[in-house]
Design a protein around this motif. Structure first.
Motif, short mmCIF file in Angstrom:
data_model
loop_
_atom_site.label_atom_id
_atom_site.label_comp_id
_atom_site.label_asym_id
_atom_site.label_seq_id
_atom_site.Cartn_x
_atom_site.Cartn_y
_atom_site.Cartn_z
N PRO A 190 7.17 -8.90 17.91
CA PRO A 190 6.48 -9.87 18.78
C PRO A 190 7.45 -10.46 19.81
O PRO A 190 8.64 -10.16 19.79
N ASP A 191 6.94 -11.30 20.67
CA ASP A 191 7.74 -11.90 21.74
C ASP A 191 8.63 -13.00 21.16
O ASP A 191 8.32 -14.18 21.24
N GLU A 192 9.73 -12.57 20.55
CA GLU A 192 10.73 -13.50 19.99
C GLU A 192 12.07 -13.09 20.55
O GLU A 192 12.28 -11.91 20.84
N PHE A 193 12.99 -14.02 20.68
CA PHE A 193 14.34 -13.67 21.13
C PHE A 193 15.15 -13.28 19.90
O PHE A 193 15.30 -14.07 18.97
N VAL A 194 15.66 -12.05 19.87
CA VAL A 194 16.34 -11.55 18.69
C VAL A 194 17.83 -11.28 18.96
O VAL A 194 18.23 -11.08 20.10
N VAL A 195 18.59 -11.28 17.88
CA VAL A 195 20.03 -11.01 17.95
C VAL A 195 20.43 -10.15 16.76
O VAL A 195 19.67 -9.96 15.81
N GLY A 196 21.66 -9.64 16.82
CA GLY A 196 22.22 -8.88 15.71
C GLY A 196 22.15 -7.39 15.93
O GLY A 196 21.47 -6.91 16.84
N TYR A 197 22.92 -6.64 15.13
CA TYR A 197 22.94 -5.18 15.20
C TYR A 197 23.24 -4.74 16.64
O TYR A 197 22.60 -3.84 17.18
N GLY A 198 24.19 -5.42 17.26
CA GLY A 198 24.61 -5.08 18.62
C GLY A 198 24.01 -5.97 19.70
O GLY A 198 24.51 -6.02 20.82
N ILE A 199 22.93 -6.66 19.35
CA ILE A 199 22.19 -7.45 20.35
C ILE A 199 22.70 -8.89 20.35
O ILE A 199 22.90 -9.48 19.27
N ASP A 200 22.87 -9.44 21.54
CA ASP A 200 23.51 -10.76 21.66
C ASP A 200 22.60 -11.84 22.21
O ASP A 200 21.58 -11.56 22.84
N PHE A 201 23.05 -13.06 21.98
CA PHE A 201 22.55 -14.22 22.72
C PHE A 201 23.79 -14.86 23.34
O PHE A 201 24.64 -15.37 22.61
N ALA A 202 23.93 -14.77 24.66
CA ALA A 202 25.12 -15.27 25.36
C ALA A 202 26.40 -14.71 24.72
O ALA A 202 27.35 -15.46 24.47
N GLN A 203 26.39 -13.42 24.44
CA GLN A 203 27.53 -12.66 23.89
C GLN A 203 27.83 -12.97 22.42
O GLN A 203 28.81 -12.47 21.88
N ARG A 204 26.99 -13.75 21.77
CA ARG A 204 27.23 -14.03 20.35
C ARG A 204 26.29 -13.23 19.47
O ARG A 204 25.26 -12.75 19.92
N ASN A 205 26.67 -13.13 18.19
CA ASN A 205 25.83 -12.56 17.12
C ASN A 205 25.64 -11.05 17.16
O ASN A 205 24.83 -10.49 16.41
N ARG A 206 26.40 -10.34 17.99
CA ARG A 206 26.28 -8.87 18.02
C ARG A 206 26.70 -8.25 16.69
O ARG A 206 26.30 -7.14 16.35
N ASN A 207 27.56 -8.95 15.96
CA ASN A 207 28.15 -8.39 14.74
C ASN A 207 27.30 -8.61 13.49
O ASN A 207 27.69 -8.18 12.40
N LEU A 208 26.14 -9.22 13.60
CA LEU A 208 25.28 -9.35 12.43
C LEU A 208 24.77 -7.96 12.03
O LEU A 208 24.36 -7.19 12.90
N PRO A 209 24.75 -7.63 10.74
CA PRO A 209 24.30 -6.29 10.34
C PRO A 209 22.78 -6.12 10.37
O PRO A 209 22.28 -5.01 10.20
N PHE A 210 22.04 -7.21 10.57
CA PHE A 210 20.58 -7.13 10.59
C PHE A 210 20.06 -7.68 11.93
O PHE A 210 20.83 -8.22 12.72
N ILE A 211 18.74 -7.55 12.14
CA ILE A 211 18.11 -8.15 13.32
C ILE A 211 17.48 -9.47 12.89
O ILE A 211 16.74 -9.52 11.90
N GLY A 212 17.81 -10.52 13.63
CA GLY A 212 17.23 -11.83 13.31
C GLY A 212 16.68 -12.48 14.54
O GLY A 212 17.03 -12.11 15.66
N LYS A 213 15.81 -13.44 14.33
CA LYS A 213 15.29 -14.16 15.50
C LYS A 213 15.95 -15.52 15.64
O LYS A 213 16.28 -16.18 14.65
#
Ligand code: IMP
Ligand code: MG
Length: 181
Positions: A151-174
């Motif tokens: 859904p339309d949520e802002f997600v981070v983790g597993y390479g994906i960032d929020f302002a360059q943070r949280n890319r190193n999380l092993p899972f996808i989170g919102k």
């Protein structure tokens, strides 16, 4: 500007991601079974974890290249204008190409990038995105393979960032903000 405080709620576990990548890799192997070498193109930077896991599941000769398109900067909203910040190292004319992206959101990035790469006359050009937010689409684009529709949520983790943070999380989170703006 200080970061507004937020927490991350897990949405897709590392285990679920791994299982989905294994299934997708089989479909990719079938699609490209006749290839002499598949050029796997990762869009920097968000796809770096996904492409690393994906290529290790694909049992075909592969070459890895990267392309960087302009992104959100540090904002949560997409800009409609897409610029190429770093182009491929190798020509793709006559080659089998798989473009790997983290998320299809408005669709502008992949619409532009696949248009550009198609103009170079690859033999075959396919796209895979780990996540898809179809409700956000503005540009006409459909990936050939999608890991998960979200859904339309802002997600981070597993390479994906929020302002360059949280890319190193092993899972996808919102992202969930804990204080009102
Ligand atoms: P599009 O051009 O709007 O499809 O944007 C795709 C790009 O926006 C993705 O490659 C991501 O870099 C970024 N993006 C879209 N949604 C999110 C999100 O929820 N979290 C982090 N980045 C995102
Ligand atoms: Mg991106």
């Amino acid at each position: 500007m200080p970061q507004r405080p937020y927490v991350i709620d897990q949405m897709i576990s590392a285990k679920a991601i791994a299982a989905r990548i294994e299934a997708l890799s089989h479909e990719i192997e079938v699609e490209f079974s006749d290839t002499d070498k598949l050029v796997v193109v990762g869009l920097l930077r968000g796809s770096f974890v996904f492409i690393a896991d994906l290529v290790r599941e694909i049992d075909l000769p592969v070459e890895v290249d990267f392309l960087e398109a302009s992104s959100y900067g540090n904002a949560m909203e997409s800009s409609r204008e897409v610029r190429i910040l770093k182009d491929l190292r190798s020509p793709i004319e006559g080659r089998d190409v798989l473009v790997v992206e983290d998320i299809v959101d408005t669709g502008h990035t992949l619409h532009h990038v696949t248009g550009l790469l198609r103009s170079r006359n690859p033999r075959r050009l396919k796209t895979i995105a780990l996540l898809d937010k179809p409700s956000r689409r503005e540009a006409p684009f459909r990936a050939d393979w999608i890991g998960f529709e979200i859904p339309d949520e802002f997600v981070v983790g597993y390479g994906i960032d929020f302002a360059q943070r949280n890319r190193n999380l092993p899972f996808i989170g919102k992202v969930r903000f804990t204080e009102a703006e």
